[in-house]
Design an enzyme around this catalytic site. Structure first.
Site, PDB file in Angstrom:
ATOM      1  N   THR A 106       0.873  -1.142   0.081  1.00  0.00           N
ATOM      2  CA  THR A 106       0.054  -0.087   0.005  1.00  0.00           C
ATOM      3  C   THR A 106       0.889   1.352   0.035  1.00  0.00           C
ATOM      4  O   THR A 106       0.830   1.883   0.975  1.00  0.00           O
ATOM      5  CB  THR A 106      -0.916   0.156   1.213  1.00  0.00           C
ATOM      6  N   THR A 183       6.798  -5.137   1.062  1.00  0.00           N
ATOM      7  CA  THR A 183       8.317  -5.143   1.375  1.00  0.00           C
ATOM      8  C   THR A 183       8.730  -6.488   1.674  1.00  0.00           C
ATOM      9  O   THR A 183       9.715  -6.689   1.443  1.00  0.00           O
ATOM     10  CB  THR A 183       8.533  -3.960   2.576  1.00  0.00           C
ATOM     11  N   ASP A 184       7.765  -7.522   2.116  1.00  0.00           N
ATOM     12  CA  ASP A 184       8.521  -8.525   2.730  1.00  0.00           C
ATOM     13  C   ASP A 184       9.571  -9.264   1.662  1.00  0.00           C
ATOM     14  O   ASP A 184      10.467  -9.871   1.995  1.00  0.00           O
ATOM     15  CB  ASP A 184       7.198  -9.581   3.151  1.00  0.00           C
ATOM     16  N   LYS A 262      16.010  -7.242   3.369  1.00  0.00           N
ATOM     17  CA  LYS A 262      15.251  -6.777   4.568  1.00  0.00           C
ATOM     18  C   LYS A 262      15.669  -7.104   5.784  1.00  0.00           C
ATOM     19  O   LYS A 262      15.546  -8.353   5.992  1.00  0.00           O
ATOM     20  CB  LYS A 262      13.533  -6.981   4.381  1.00  0.00           C
TER      21      LYS A 262
END
Lengths: 438, 631
Positions: A106, A183-184, A262
């Site tokens: 989002t 982002t994962d 990440k």
């Protein structure tokens, strides 16, 4: 069941009997208590026999429903929203074009206040409206390719993104392409695109947000401004990830797609370049290159190699690791295994037989380190030397995730294990560091 | 005397108290403020999402458009990833929920079946997320004051905001320590009908909250918002009344202000002012002030500014009307100009010539604007755009005056007057905090709250009197003081109960009145002083001096004792002083043996006060006099 989303059991029955649906104005009688407000959707987590209403003061409360509870619908005249602000996009002439491809996450969204639902939104108009600076930076075109949580992303999606990006670069006159991504698994996708889209003529920038865009403090806006500025003006033509450098809304850094990971569950600066520094940085509205070692815009021709073969596994070795897992992969006709070994690149001796079986069966077995930082070096200890002689290939400082993606991609190019080994050892998209910084 | 029922006064209260829980409302940070230098400093910008833009109150939007940068200062002890909005909130603090449930029981309010945490959009930066988390814990209820019943509307738990520690044109600086401290908010219905009643109800609610034993004390831990309206006037929200005893004054002044504004409205109508006569026609009168003696204007011009003026027809004499002490109608115009134009202030003809502006300059401006008779003029000196915005706001405020009292949010000043803060926001913009799951309130939780509910305040007073043999006044003061816990601990370390009680109430209050920042002291700091007294290391009389020094310097009790030389003298040391004083006064003592004891006591105590108990000194003096044969 949309109209009574989340409700179950007795509550659902009572609501149905009252002819009520979510967003209706209702009154609930329970003993001497009366509650009045708007029926809200029920999130799955809540207790079964509670209904949620929004009171006149804007607060939601849960009301426990019993067989004695009476629910009735109240007819209320809807007041039109007086506060609607007309918004006009002012397109400025002569600005470079940038294409934003939506895949999920989002990065831009709107909140529906009545129910609190958050809807992703990626129209040019919505983007300009929520981030007015964008209209001064570039002429933006958008397209939603798919809209999925990034944990649902698969190598098939990588192929789609790569093909669509190549098509855009071919057909549109754009200065850069941006891919909005959850982002994962954004690091995996960045890596995949680095191999699938070689020699791009422009920057290809993945961007996401760590703090959801339904909050005024979201990092989405600055990340997107950074991405658009770089796509439009930066001198580099590489696949990168654009995210916050630190917790402050100050600098955006551009990580090379094959070197990024990440590293935090929630912080704005979760994305880090491993064993190297980011290639560029945006601070105070300027893009600054942080290295001389990057591909310049307009060098060479784009080569699209969008195929991946998913029959590759990433195995993390740990004390107590069961080598049967390796045997199972052989049975399942896997083509390759990337190990996340300990330290300089080791797995327990009790796995050697299984690894030998894998190599003998034609699987490509490669080694990376679970330390994340640093390079493997398999000639230091006996274990490493033994693994090398079993045919395990050492991937130096390549990130385990990048190694997995690269092997999937390599098997997408050829099924010949020897050719795959060659590809794995070759520095194709900056996945190997020449030297590790002190 | 105003007849409040005739003018239809209605007051509603929102009483906020910080809770003294172990942790903050949505994380495990302690609920205390930091005295340390910030360890981490970072900047942020808040952006309302698109669908919110239309819903913002104009003031917040205005603030946002100014593009102010927000600077956050934090230290690792009092702030974590939650306060910095680098991590989702943890679950709602159940200790705070329990306290709110107890308050609900005491206020006859009904706990909700399930708590839903909401986000209330706030974009001034005081919340790092851009919203304040808030939730209703109980609905309805009432309390009785002087036989009258006052309905309660809601009991909420919410996060306290970050502490503003600095501001200039470009940036606002906040400290994160206070962000997330639980606040309990009790809102009454607007049925309070006199200023005195408002104060009494606030006091009563405050007492009830304190009897939970879980509210913080000291400045900043208590805040009252008042909603005040009169017939024909407007609903005015007054924010941030910090002292209970200011409430009646704030209400009185606000009523006075609204009545005066209604008078001004009537006078403007009588003078025949029509809205369309109020024009946004601004004249550049810079030339008039080329040689001005007014420092303010000269500085503005030197900084590249201009002087703009506007005519306000038929308003002469009204700008100087006093609405409440220190607040004239002209001040209201000026506050708007400051807020919307970011200027330093305005000049108006009701107060000119003054501030270095001469009669000649005023006349020149009047003639340029065509001001005559009952007209007045307003002058602003600043950058053209700011001056223009300021005058626009001034004209708008006069337009509102034609209609009466504009609805607005005002902030309370320490003297009970109020100043313009911002327009009243529309309906609260609340949406669910999806990061926090709803919390069902089980019967078990309510039962537990009930079981551990402290007795009513009167029972607590009697309890204290019986248990510690202190008088009613001290017991009441103690309960009013929020120092009950500390009092018990002081008694445990060996301090006589009546001394501990008066020290914690009367002494502390008088220090506070003297302006000593006692709020800087932790309970532990104060307890350390009691410990020294209890162990006989210093005299009871040193309490006030030690506390004052510690509050001002941030030093600890032992250090204060050393620095101030207030260590208790040993009996031998007292003897040395007594011997010396005896020798110095030998002649007088021998000549006046009947006054010898009193005289020697007086001169010795003057030297050892705070370092020796009078009882001990008396014994030594008596012995010494008899040794020297003076009796």
């Amino acid at each position: 069941m949309e109209s009574l989303q989340g409700y179950r059991g007795l509550t659902l029955k009572l609501l149905r009997d009252a002819g009520v649906k979510v967003r209706d104005h209702i009154r609930v009688y329970r003993g001497e208590d009366v509650f009045e407000g708007i029926l809200m959707p029920r999130i799955e987590l809540g207790e079964k026999e509670n209904l949620v209403i929004k009171l006149a003061n804007g607060y939601n409360v849960g009301v426990r429903v019993t067989s004695q509870t009476k629910i009735e619908k109240v007819e209320v005249e809807e007041k039109p929203n007086q506060n609607h602000v007309e918004f006009k996009v002012e397109e400025k002439e002569g600005l470079p074009e940038v294409y934003i491809l939506g895949t999920g996450g989002t990065i831009a969204s709107r909140v529906e206040y009545r129910t609190g639902a958050v809807y992703p939104s990626l129209t040019t108009e919505d983007l300009y409206r929520s981030i007015p600076e964008l209209s001064n930076l570039a002429k933006i075109k958008t397209k939603v390719l798919f809209n999925i949580f990034s944990e649902n992303m698969t190598p098939k999606h990588w192929s789609e993104i790569a093909k669509t990006t190549a098509k855009i670069l071919e057909e549109e006159k754009v200065n850069g392409v941006i891919i909005a991504h959850g982002t994962d698994t954004m690091g995996y996708t960045a890596s995949a695109l680095s191999f699938a889209l070689q020699n791009p003529p422009t920057p290809i920038i993945l961007v996401g947000s760590q703090r959801s865009s339904d909050r005024p403090s979201s990092d989405a806006a600055l990340n997107l401004i950074g991405a658009v500025r770089a796509a439009a003006y930066a001198p580099f033509a590489e696949v990168t990830v654009a995210m916050h450098e630190w917790v402050a809304d100050e600098a955006i850094v551009f990580h090379r797609g094959t070197k990024v990971r990440k590293c935090h569950t929630s912080r704005r600066d979760a994305f880090q370049s491993i064993n190297t520094k980011p290639i560029a940085k945006m601070v105070e509205n300027k893009i600054v290159m942080l290295t001389e070692d990057y591909r310049r815009r307009g060098e060479g021709e784009l080569t699209l190699k969008p195929d991946f073969d998913e029959r590759v596994a990433l195995l993390k070795f740990y004390p107590g690791f069961n080598p049967q897992i390796v045997e199972w992969l052989i049975e399942q006709k896997y083509l390759g295994i990337v190990f996340e070994g300990t330290g300089l690149g080791h797995v327990g001796k009790y796995c050697f037989d299984s690894i030998k079986k894998a190599v003998d069966s034609g699987l490509v077995v490669a080694m990376t380190s679970q330390c994340i930082w640093g390079s493997i070096r398999m000639t230091v200890y006996d274990t490493g030397r033994d693994l090398l002689s079993l045919g395990v290939i050492p991937l130096k400082d390549m990130l385990p995730e990048t190694a997995l993606v690269k092997m999937m991609w390599s098997f997408g190019q050829t099924k010949n294990p020897e050719k795959v080994k060659e590809l794995m050892l070759k520095n194709i998209a900056g996945e190997y560091s020449e030297r590790l910084p002190l | 005397m105003v007849d409040y029922s005739r003018i239809g006064l209605k007051v509603g209260l929102e009483i906020h108290r910080q809770l003294d829980t172990k942790h903050k409302l949505f994380c495990s940070c302690p609920t205390k403020l930091s005295q340390k230098k910030p360890e981490i400093v970072f900047v942020r910008r808040l952006r309302p999402t698109q669908s919110e833009l239309g819903q913002f109150d104009p003031a917040a939007l205005f603030e946002f458009k100014k593009g102010k940068i927000i600077v956050y200062e934090a230290d690792r002890e009092t702030s974590c990833l939650v306060e910095s909005d680098e991590e989702p909130p943890h679950n709602l603090n159940l200790e705070a929920v329990k306290t709110a449930l107890q308050a609900a029981l005491l206020l006859n309010s009904k706990p909700v079946d399930e708590i839903h945490v909401m986000r209330k959009i706030v974009i001034d930066g005081s919340n790092t997320c851009g919203f304040q988390r808030t939730c209703i814990v109980a609905l309805g209820g009432f309390l009785e004051v002087d036989g009258k019943r006052f309905p309660i509307q809601t009991i909420c738990l919410e996060e306290d905001a970050a502490r503003k520690v600095g501001e200039d044109e470009k940036r606002t600086v906040y400290r994160l320590d206070r962000l997330g401290i639980p606040l309990i908010e009790v809102a009454t219905a607007p049925t309070i009908s006199t200023p005195e009643e408002a104060e009494k109800v606030a006091l009563a609610i405050g007492k009830i909250l304190r009897s939970t034993g879980k509210v913080k004390r000291g400045i900043g831990s208590i805040r009252q918002d008042l909603n005040i309206s009169i017939r024909d006037g407007a609903l005015i929200e007054v924010k941030g009344v910090q002292e209970l005893n200011l409430i009646s004054k704030v209400v009185e002044y606000e009523v006075q202000r609204q009545l005066k504004l209604l008078e001004i409205r009537d006078e403007l109508k009588k003078r025949g002012l029509r809205e369309e006569e109020l024009k946004e026609e601004f004249y550049d009168v810079t030339e008039v002030f080329r040689e001005t003696k007014s420092g303010i204007i000269r500085r503005a011009l030197e900084a590249g500014g201009v002087v703009l003026a506007v005519k306000l027809p038929k308003t002469a004499g009204l700008l100087k009307v006093e609405l409440e002490p220190k607040l004239r109608f002209g001040t209201e115009l000026s506050d708007r100009a400051v807020f919307y134009g970011g200027v330093g202030g305005i000049f108006h003809t009701d107060e000119l010539p003054a501030y270095g502006i001469t009669q000649t300059e005023v006349e020149k401006v009047k003639s340029i604007l065509g001001v005559s008779g009952l007209d007045s003029a307003v002058i602003v000196a600043d950058k053209p755009e700011k001056a223009g915005d300021a005058l626009k706001a001034v004209v708008e405020r006069v337009r509102e005056a034609l209609k009466g009292v504009p609805e607005e949010t005002r902030s309370a000043k320490p003297d009970g007057t109020t100043r313009y803060m911002r327009p009243r926001p529309g309906a609260a913009r609340l949406y669910p905090e999806t990061d926090v799951p709803p919390i069902p309130i089980s019967l078990g939780m309510v039962e537990e709250a009930k079981k551990t509910l402290p007795p009513p305040i009167d029972k607590q007073v009697e309890g204290l009197m019986g248990e510690f043999k202190i008088n009613r006044k001290l017991a009441e003061q103690l309960l009013d003081s929020d120092y009950q816990g500390l009092f018990r601990r002081a008694v445990e370390v060996g301090v006589p109960p009546s001394f501990a009680a008066s020290a914690l109430t009367e002494t502390m209050k008088s220090l506070e009145r003297k302006g000593v920042p006692v709020e800087n002291l932790s309970d532990e700091d104060i307890l350390d002083v009691f410990r020294l007294i209890g162990e006989g290391k210093t005299a009871k009389e040193s309490f006030s001096t030690l506390i004052e020094w510690m509050a001002k310097t941030g030093g600890k009790a032992l250090e204060a004792l050393e620095r101030l030389g207030l260590k208790t003298l040993t009996t031998h040391e007292v003897e040395v002083v007594v011997e010396r004083k005896l020798l110095e006064n030998m002649d007088y003592l021998r000549q006046n043996p009947s006054r010898a004891f009193n005289h020697l006591m007086k001169v010795v105590m003057a030297e050892v006060r705070g370092r020796a108990e009078a009882r001990v000194v008396a014994e030594v003096v008596r012995g010494c006099l008899s040794r020297h044969g003076i009796t």
